[in-house]
Motif scaffolding. Structure first.
Motif, PDB file in Angstrom:
ATOM      1  N   UNK B 196     -39.715  41.842  35.834  1.00  0.00           N
ATOM      2  CA  UNK B 196     -40.169  41.487  34.486  1.00  0.00           C
ATOM      3  C   UNK B 196     -39.536  39.827  34.273  1.00  0.00           C
ATOM      4  N   UNK B 197     -38.721  39.578  35.063  1.00  0.00           N
ATOM      5  CA  UNK B 197     -38.077  37.890  34.440  1.00  0.00           C
ATOM      6  C   UNK B 197     -38.832  37.259  35.679  1.00  0.00           C
ATOM      7  N   UNK B 198     -39.100  37.415  36.557  1.00  0.00           N
ATOM      8  CA  UNK B 198     -39.579  36.499  37.803  1.00  0.00           C
ATOM      9  C   UNK B 198     -41.080  36.622  37.774  1.00  0.00           C
ATOM     10  N   UNK B 199     -41.704  37.894  37.985  1.00  0.00           N
ATOM     11  CA  UNK B 199     -42.894  38.028  38.170  1.00  0.00           C
ATOM     12  C   UNK B 199     -43.690  38.160  36.904  1.00  0.00           C
ATOM     13  N   UNK B 200     -43.096  38.289  35.706  1.00  0.00           N
ATOM     14  CA  UNK B 200     -43.961  38.402  34.470  1.00  0.00           C
ATOM     15  C   UNK B 200     -44.878  39.307  34.427  1.00  0.00           C
ATOM     16  N   UNK B 201     -44.676  40.492  35.125  1.00  0.00           N
ATOM     17  CA  UNK B 201     -45.364  41.786  35.275  1.00  0.00           C
ATOM     18  C   UNK B 201     -46.569  41.300  35.985  1.00  0.00           C
ATOM     19  N   UNK B 202     -47.414  40.626  35.541  1.00  0.00           N
ATOM     20  CA  UNK B 202     -48.806  40.249  36.005  1.00  0.00           C
ATOM     21  C   UNK B 202     -48.836  39.550  37.528  1.00  0.00           C
ATOM     22  N   UNK B 203     -47.838  38.920  37.901  1.00  0.00           N
ATOM     23  CA  UNK B 203     -47.681  38.414  39.204  1.00  0.00           C
ATOM     24  C   UNK B 203     -47.659  39.383  40.280  1.00  0.00           C
ATOM     25  N   UNK B 204     -46.896  40.481  39.983  1.00  0.00           N
ATOM     26  CA  UNK B 204     -46.894  41.729  40.848  1.00  0.00           C
ATOM     27  C   UNK B 204     -47.868  42.345  40.701  1.00  0.00           C
ATOM     28  N   UNK B 205     -48.878  42.666  39.637  1.00  0.00           N
ATOM     29  CA  UNK B 205     -50.150  43.240  39.758  1.00  0.00           C
ATOM     30  C   UNK B 205     -51.148  42.215  40.276  1.00  0.00           C
ATOM     31  N   UNK B 206     -50.973  41.000  40.109  1.00  0.00           N
ATOM     32  CA  UNK B 206     -51.746  40.196  40.875  1.00  0.00           C
ATOM     33  C   UNK B 206     -51.787  40.408  42.204  1.00  0.00           C
ATOM     34  N   UNK B 207     -50.714  40.511  42.867  1.00  0.00           N
ATOM     35  CA  UNK B 207     -50.568  40.775  44.449  1.00  0.00           C
ATOM     36  C   UNK B 207     -51.184  42.207  44.969  1.00  0.00           C
TER      37      UNK B 207
END
Lengths: 208, 415
Positions: B196-207
């Motif tokens: 939530x805090x570092x990936x802001x959700x979308x960074x995780x999904x972008x990977x």
């Protein structure tokens, strides 16, 4: 087609056109013992090299059947010959399937020597996957008049099999490796249908 | 403008239509399939449910487990490896078997006889491990490892080498095989916090999005390259183009750029689509709406430069079909030998991170990731420059491509 013409066509096609593809299939087959262990495998593991690897020989041998005449000018020359072009293609398909069966037989002899649990059903099931995969490439080449699309379709179908077992039903290529009780006759029927509609399309619609 | 012309030429090919359809289909069946309400990442609640597994590479955990496994395989003289991603049973000759025994002796400080004497169960205890020979499952008291972790890793590397590679004892596989433990609440909470805090959700999904597209884009562009680069030959326009004033450098560079741009179009469409989907599933979160595009630039674009550059070179030197077959062999090998996550190396074509979790695993290997993408893109550019040279030689009539088998089996007139 008389016998002399028949053997002459076959010989010239094998030497002039099909040799690079036969060499690629031979290389793939020769690498089987390097990539797989072929000793003391149970029935399910014995199916892996036959379905998930050697099936690619079907694609290598059957997809490029139309390649020599992909160029329209060459096809025009072939059209005016007394022997039907489609008869020559049918002859090529039969020759390639015989080579494919020989390659499978060679690997299975090696597996039998290595005390793997194999039976005739492995030969039947493995070759069914190879011929069906090859027929997909053959059919796509016939309809698109482009061998690149033939390879693309066959490779995509192979990749689809790696993840969509349920969706493919009886046309799943790796049935024996995954212990799925599939009747491999459907792959042979599917291949026969694809060969038939390809020839029908070229004969009736393309008037070749 | 030449670039626009080439882009239009690509867009009009049938292969491009199929290519675009396959990219979108891949997105729908893989990425979109992973986005459903039950699969969203929720904040873990203490004491409720199972938090999953985590790789916790503690030497105290890995060393005894790996040693016991090695001892079992040694006593059975039956080792399982996956050198090309497929199962392989390895039986060692007496010399190699002796080397494994020496490694075991160094690890445990006990001789062969002492280890055999320590077995605590009846040897008839068996299980079917996939081959038709009997495998005995020996149990041993807790082993006291006599070496430090660095020495242990060296010994495991030697073991893997004796087995021919692809075994569980390769240092890269050790942690994943013997270091998996259940996640605690604290670890699960920290994981959620970084999402939530570092990936802001979308960074995780972008990977995850890059993982799926990276896999399929390792093979799909070759069909487009093979079809496009042989288009001139098929339409017999090559002789006309060869005689034009436009330089070889410009022609090949523009084709290279046109291919990259056209391949990126459907990929970009799925990036926008993916971002919208993630936004719909996490409506109350603070999202990074540039994440998909940032990852696309650092993950997908270098891969495309590499694949397209290499395939253009092979097509120009040999043929389009040779490029397809070689690319398929490379891609298939990569698929079979690359782990789903945490397996980055400098020379891999395909990098995988098949989850929207585990930011830490990705970040720990960020340097390797950057080196890899630079290497792949650099290789693609070098190949593109070589393609210019080959194309130029062809225009000057000094080179006509390699047709080794064609020459070998060429028909010779008897007249």
């Amino acid at each position: 087609m008389d016998f002399e013409c028949f053997t002459s066509c076959l010989r010239i096609n094998l030497v002039r056109n099909a040799m690079p593809h036969i060499c690629a299939a031979l290389l793939l087959t020769a690498l089987t013992p390097v990539i797989f262990s072929l000793t003391a495998l149970n029935a399910q593991l014995s199916a892996q090299p036959l379905e998930m690897y050697l099936a690619l020989t079907g694609m290598l041998l059957l997809t490029p059947v139309f390649l020599p005449e992909q160029d329209d000018t060459v096809r025009d020359v072939v059209r005016v010959r007394p022997v039907s072009y489609l008869q020559i293609c049918a002859l090529r398909v039969i020759a390639m399937i015989i080579i494919l069966l020989l390659l499978y037989a060679a690997v299975m002899l090696l597996m039998q020597h290595g005390s793997c649990q194999i039976s005739l059903s492995h030969f039947y099931g493995g070759t069914a996957s190879a011929v069906f995969l090859g027929s997909i490439g053959f059919c796509a080449s016939a309809f698109s008049d482009n061998t690149v699309i033939g390879y693309m379709t066959a490779i995509m179908y192979f990749i689809l099999n790696l993840s969509a077992k349920e969706e493919l039903g009886e046309f799943y290529l790796f049935g024996m490796s995954s212990a799925a009780s599939l009747n491999k006759i459907w792959l042979y029927i599917g291949a026969a249908v694809l060969f038939a509609i390809s020839f029908a399309y070229l004969k009736v619609l393309k008037k070749i | 403008m030449l670039l626009l012309k080439e882009c239009k030429k690509i867009a009009r090919t049938f292969v491009y239509l199929i290519f675009s359809a396959l990219v979108i289909l891949d997105f729908l069946t893989q990425f979109q399939n992973d986005l459903f309400p039950d699969n969203t990442f929720c904040k873990p609640v203490e004491g409720v449910g199972y938090y999953g597994e985590i790789c916790d590479p503690h030497p105290e955990l890995i060393m005894p487990a790996a040693t016991e496994s090695l001892l079992n395989h040694y006593l059975n003289n039956q080792f399982t490896t996956y050198p090309f991603g497929f199962y392989r049973s390895v039986k060692l000759n007496s010399e190699k078997s002796r080397k494994i025994m020496m490694i075991l002796e160094e690890l445990t400080g006990q001789t062969d006889q002492e280890l055999r004497a320590a077995i605590t169960n009846e040897p008839e205890s068996t299980y079917d491990n996939g081959i038709s020979e009997t495998y005995f499952d020996y149990r041993l008291p807790e082993l006291d490892i006599q070496v430090d972790y660095d020495t242990f890793l060296l010994l495991m590397e030697e073991t893997d080498s004796i087995l021919g590679g692809g075994s569980f004892y390769a240092p890269a596989s050790l942690e994943r095989t013997f270091g998996m433990v259940d996640m605690t609440y604290e670890q699960a909470a920290a994981e959620y916090d970084s999402f939530v805090r570092l990936d802001h959700v979308t960074n995780g999904y972008a990977r995850l999005w890059c993982d799926y597209h990276g896999l399929i884009l390792g093979i799909l562009p070759v069909f487009l390259v093979a079809a496009f680069c042989t288009l001139d030959r098929r339409s017999k326009a090559d002789a006309v183009i060869h005689s034009r004033k436009t330089g070889s450098f410009r022609i090949i560079l523009v084709r290279f750029l046109a291919l990259i741009l056209m391949v990126m179009l459907p990929v970009l469409l799925t990036a926008v689509w993916g971002d919208l989907l993630v936004t719909r599933f996490y409506p109350d979160m603070q999202l990074d709406h540039l994440a998909m595009y940032k990852y696309m630039l650092i993950w997908i674009v270098p891969e495309l430069i590499g694949v397209i550059g290499i395939d253009m070179l092979i097509t120009e030197v040999f043929s389009g079909i040779t490029a397809i077959l070689l690319q398929f062999v490379w891609w298939f090998y990569e698929c079979l030998t690359t782990q789903l996550s945490g397996d980055f190396s400098v020379f891999h074509l395909i990098l995988r991170h098949n989850t929207f979790h585990n930011r830490e695993i990705f970040m720990n290997q960020l340097n390797l990731f950057i080196q890899n993408r630079c290497f792949i893109a650099g290789l693609g550019i070098v190949c593109m420059l070589l393609t210019i040279l080959i194309y130029h030689l062809k225009r000057e009539g000094k080179f006509h491509g390699f047709r080794v088998l064609h020459k070998l089996f060429a028909h010779q007139s008897r007249a």
